[in-house]
Write a protein that holds these residues in place. Structure first.
Motif, PDB file in Angstrom:
ATOM      1  N   LEU A  62       0.830  -1.210   0.000  1.00 52.83           N
ATOM      2  CA  LEU A  62       0.000   0.000   0.000  1.00 52.83           C
ATOM      3  C   LEU A  62       0.863   1.257   0.000  1.00 52.83           C
ATOM      4  CD1 LEU A  62      -2.720  -0.981   2.646  1.00 52.83           C
ATOM      5  CD2 LEU A  62      -2.921  -1.062   0.145  1.00 52.83           C
ATOM      6  N   PHE A  63       0.299   2.327  -0.570  1.00 54.40           N
ATOM      7  CA  PHE A  63       0.922   3.641  -0.422  1.00 54.40           C
ATOM      8  C   PHE A  63       0.493   4.172   0.945  1.00 54.40           C
ATOM      9  CE2 PHE A  63       0.844   3.273  -5.086  1.00 54.40           C
ATOM     10  CZ  PHE A  63       2.184   3.519  -5.346  1.00 54.40           C
ATOM     11  N   GLN A  64       1.423   4.136   1.887  1.00 54.22           N
ATOM     12  CA  GLN A  64       1.111   4.443   3.278  1.00 54.22           C
ATOM     13  C   GLN A  64       1.055   5.939   3.562  1.00 54.22           C
ATOM     14  OE1 GLN A  64       0.215   2.193   5.277  1.00 54.22           O
ATOM     15  NE2 GLN A  64       1.173   0.246   4.747  1.00 54.22           N
ATOM     16  N   ARG A  65       1.826   6.722   2.804  1.00 60.46           N
ATOM     17  CA  ARG A  65       1.861   8.162   3.021  1.00 60.46           C
ATOM     18  C   ARG A  65       1.760   8.874   1.684  1.00 60.46           C
ATOM     19  NH1 ARG A  65       1.463   6.182   7.167  1.00 60.46           N
ATOM     20  NH2 ARG A  65       2.422   6.641   9.189  1.00 60.46           N
ATOM     21  N   VAL A  66       0.947   9.914   1.626  1.00 55.99           N
ATOM     22  CA  VAL A  66       0.826  10.749   0.432  1.00 55.99           C
ATOM     23  C   VAL A  66       0.872  12.204   0.872  1.00 55.99           C
ATOM     24  CG1 VAL A  66      -0.661  11.465  -1.481  1.00 55.99           C
ATOM     25  CG2 VAL A  66      -0.534   9.041  -0.840  1.00 55.99           C
ATOM     26  N   VAL A  67       1.906  12.897   0.460  1.00 48.06           N
ATOM     27  CA  VAL A  67       2.069  14.312   0.815  1.00 48.06           C
ATOM     28  C   VAL A  67       2.021  15.116  -0.475  1.00 48.06           C
ATOM     29  CG1 VAL A  67       3.490  16.017   1.987  1.00 48.06           C
ATOM     30  CG2 VAL A  67       3.554  13.613   2.717  1.00 48.06           C
ATOM     31  N   LYS A  68       0.998  15.943  -0.623  1.00 49.66           N
ATOM     32  CA  LYS A  68       0.820  16.721  -1.841  1.00 49.66           C
ATOM     33  C   LYS A  68       2.032  17.608  -2.088  1.00 49.66           C
ATOM     34  CE  LYS A  68      -4.244  16.835  -1.968  1.00 49.66           C
ATOM     35  NZ  LYS A  68      -4.427  15.780  -0.954  1.00 49.66           N
ATOM     36  N   HIS A  69       2.456  17.646  -3.343  1.00 47.52           N
ATOM     37  CA  HIS A  69       3.591  18.456  -3.784  1.00 47.52           C
ATOM     38  C   HIS A  69       4.915  17.989  -3.174  1.00 47.52           C
ATOM     39  CE1 HIS A  69       0.444  20.932  -5.375  1.00 47.52           C
ATOM     40  NE2 HIS A  69       0.023  21.294  -4.176  1.00 47.52           N
ATOM     41  N   ALA A 123      11.112  16.327 -10.001  1.00 44.94           N
ATOM     42  CA  ALA A 123       9.965  15.527  -9.571  1.00 44.94           C
ATOM     43  C   ALA A 123       9.993  14.185 -10.293  1.00 44.94           C
ATOM     44  CB  ALA A 123       8.669  16.271  -9.889  1.00 44.94           C
ATOM     45  N   PHE A 124       9.142  13.276  -9.829  1.00 46.23           N
ATOM     46  CA  PHE A 124       8.970  11.955 -10.428  1.00 46.23           C
ATOM     47  C   PHE A 124      10.250  11.110 -10.393  1.00 46.23           C
ATOM     48  CE2 PHE A 124       5.985  14.836 -12.662  1.00 46.23           C
ATOM     49  CZ  PHE A 124       4.800  14.320 -12.146  1.00 46.23           C
ATOM     50  N   MET A 125      10.977  11.217  -9.283  1.00 47.40           N
ATOM     51  CA  MET A 125      12.145  10.382  -9.062  1.00 47.40           C
ATOM     52  C   MET A 125      11.768   9.232  -8.131  1.00 47.40           C
ATOM     53  SD  MET A 125      14.175  12.109 -10.923  1.00 47.40           S
ATOM     54  CE  MET A 125      15.755  11.343 -10.649  1.00 47.40           C
ATOM     55  N   THR A 138       6.829  14.029  -6.144  1.00 46.80           N
ATOM     56  CA  THR A 138       5.818  14.661  -6.998  1.00 46.80           C
ATOM     57  C   THR A 138       6.133  16.138  -7.247  1.00 46.80           C
ATOM     58  OG1 THR A 138       4.437  15.249  -5.097  1.00 46.80           O
ATOM     59  CG2 THR A 138       4.052  13.099  -6.123  1.00 46.80           C
ATOM     60  N   ALA A 139       7.279  16.579  -6.756  1.00 43.89           N
ATOM     61  CA  ALA A 139       7.730  17.955  -6.954  1.00 43.89           C
ATOM     62  C   ALA A 139       9.236  17.984  -6.714  1.00 43.89           C
ATOM     63  CB  ALA A 139       7.016  18.912  -5.980  1.00 43.89           C
ATOM     64  N   VAL A 148       0.789   9.089 -11.038  1.00 39.06           N
ATOM     65  CA  VAL A 148       1.421   9.564  -9.802  1.00 39.06           C
ATOM     66  C   VAL A 148       0.653  10.770  -9.255  1.00 39.06           C
ATOM     67  CG1 VAL A 148       3.515  10.559  -8.794  1.00 39.06           C
ATOM     68  CG2 VAL A 148       3.701   8.720 -10.481  1.00 39.06           C
ATOM     69  N   GLN A 149       0.306  11.678 -10.130  1.00 37.90           N
ATOM     70  CA  GLN A 149      -0.433  12.870  -9.700  1.00 37.90           C
ATOM     71  C   GLN A 149      -1.831  12.523  -9.213  1.00 37.90           C
ATOM     72  OE1 GLN A 149      -0.007  15.144 -13.337  1.00 37.90           O
ATOM     73  NE2 GLN A 149       1.696  16.336 -12.487  1.00 37.90           N
ATOM     74  N   GLU A 150      -2.441  11.517  -9.830  1.00 36.29           N
ATOM     75  CA  GLU A 150      -3.766  11.093  -9.382  1.00 36.29           C
ATOM     76  C   GLU A 150      -3.696  10.513  -7.971  1.00 36.29           C
ATOM     77  OE1 GLU A 150      -7.462   8.214 -10.882  1.00 36.29           O
ATOM     78  OE2 GLU A 150      -5.748   8.614 -12.205  1.00 36.29           O
ATOM     79  N   ILE A 151      -2.655   9.730  -7.701  1.00 38.60           N
ATOM     80  CA  ILE A 151      -2.464   9.196  -6.343  1.00 38.60           C
ATOM     81  C   ILE A 151      -2.192  10.334  -5.371  1.00 38.60           C
ATOM     82  CG2 ILE A 151      -0.969   7.745  -4.904  1.00 38.60           C
ATOM     83  CD1 ILE A 151      -0.482   5.995  -7.379  1.00 38.60           C
ATOM     84  N   GLU A 152      -1.446  11.321  -5.835  1.00 30.98           N
ATOM     85  CA  GLU A 152      -1.100  12.472  -4.979  1.00 30.98           C
ATOM     86  C   GLU A 152      -2.346  13.237  -4.530  1.00 30.98           C
ATOM     87  OE1 GLU A 152       1.797  16.401  -5.378  1.00 30.98           O
ATOM     88  OE2 GLU A 152       0.774  15.584  -7.132  1.00 30.98           O
TER      89      GLU A 152
END
Length: 234
Positions: free
Chosen positions: A119-126, A161-163, A182-183, A205-209
């Motif tokens: 699972l993606f446990q953490r999502v931090v915008k930008h 971003a996207f690394m 994502t940034a 990736v951005q949709e998940i973000e």
């Protein structure tokens, strides 16, 4: 007493001084010895010449075999990883030359099915999306605190971003976690071992973000990785 004539004395002197003639047998013997010595020297020269050539060819062959093995190993290492997520496909180019040890660990984890169902446990915008170790909050907390002072950070410390990366702290392969930025992230290399770059699926990736998260940046809905496919070409 009879006197010896001068002419007879001259003839006797000439006979005494004349060299002895060499017999035919002696000449034949000398010839045989000479031929044997020449043949022996030629055989010795040819033997050592061939041996030197064989050693040189053997050494060159060994180098070629080693080079072929190294090239084969390099060509066998997958160059791309395709993450099949619940939102869609994300294709990553792996940095085999820049981060060979991390890539090897990642490939080994993929082959063992480590990322299936992760699972993606953490999502931090930008900033980042994190899959894996749910207890590893140090990186997230540090970056979110930096976000408040983002405008004061030096521009030269920013990264793309996207690394794709994993925690810089030493961990077991069983706890291999992944981060996708994502940034542009300040001081990225101090926190992550970067070993790849997203080349297709940035929109995923951005949709998940953009998913809703709680106060601890945990997605409110389950979003994860179904499986990972390794490929040489795409």
């Amino acid at each position: 007493m009879a006197r010896i004539k001068p002419q007879a004395l001259l003839q006797q002197s000439k006979k005494k001084k004349a060299p002895r003639s060499i017999s035919v047998a002696a000449i034949a013997l000398y010839s045989v010895v000479t031929v044997v010595m020449v043949f022996f020297l030629y055989a010795t020269y040819r033997h050592w010449s061939q041996r030197s050539i064989m050693q040189t060819e053997e050494g060159t062959s060994n180098f070629q075999v080693e080079d072929d093995i190294l090239d084969s190993k390099k060509s066998d290492v997958p160059r791309y990883a395709i993450f099949n997520t619940s939102k869609g496909l994300i294709t990553v180019e792996l940095y085999n030359e820049g981060s060979p040890e991390i890539v090897d660990e990642f490939i080994d984890a993929c082959q063992k099915g480590h990322f299936k169902g992760m699972l993606f446990q953490r999502v931090v915008k930008h900033f980042v999306i994190q899959g894996g170790d749910s207890e590893n909050l140090a990186v997230i907390e540090d970056w979110t605190s930096r976000e408040k002072h983002y405008n004061q950070l030096e521009k030269r410390l920013k990264h793309e971003a996207f690394m794709l990366g994993t925690s810089n702290t030493k961990h077991d392969k069983e706890a291999f976690d992944i981060f996708i930025t994502t940034a542009p992230i300040p001081d990225l290399n101090a926190k992550l071992n970067v070993f790849g770059r997203v080349i297709n699926g940035e929109d995923i990736v951005q949709e998940i973000e953009e998913v809703d998260t709680d106060e601890h940046y945990r997605p409110k809905s389950r979003i994860g990785i179904i499986d990972v496919t390794l490929k040489q070409t795409i």
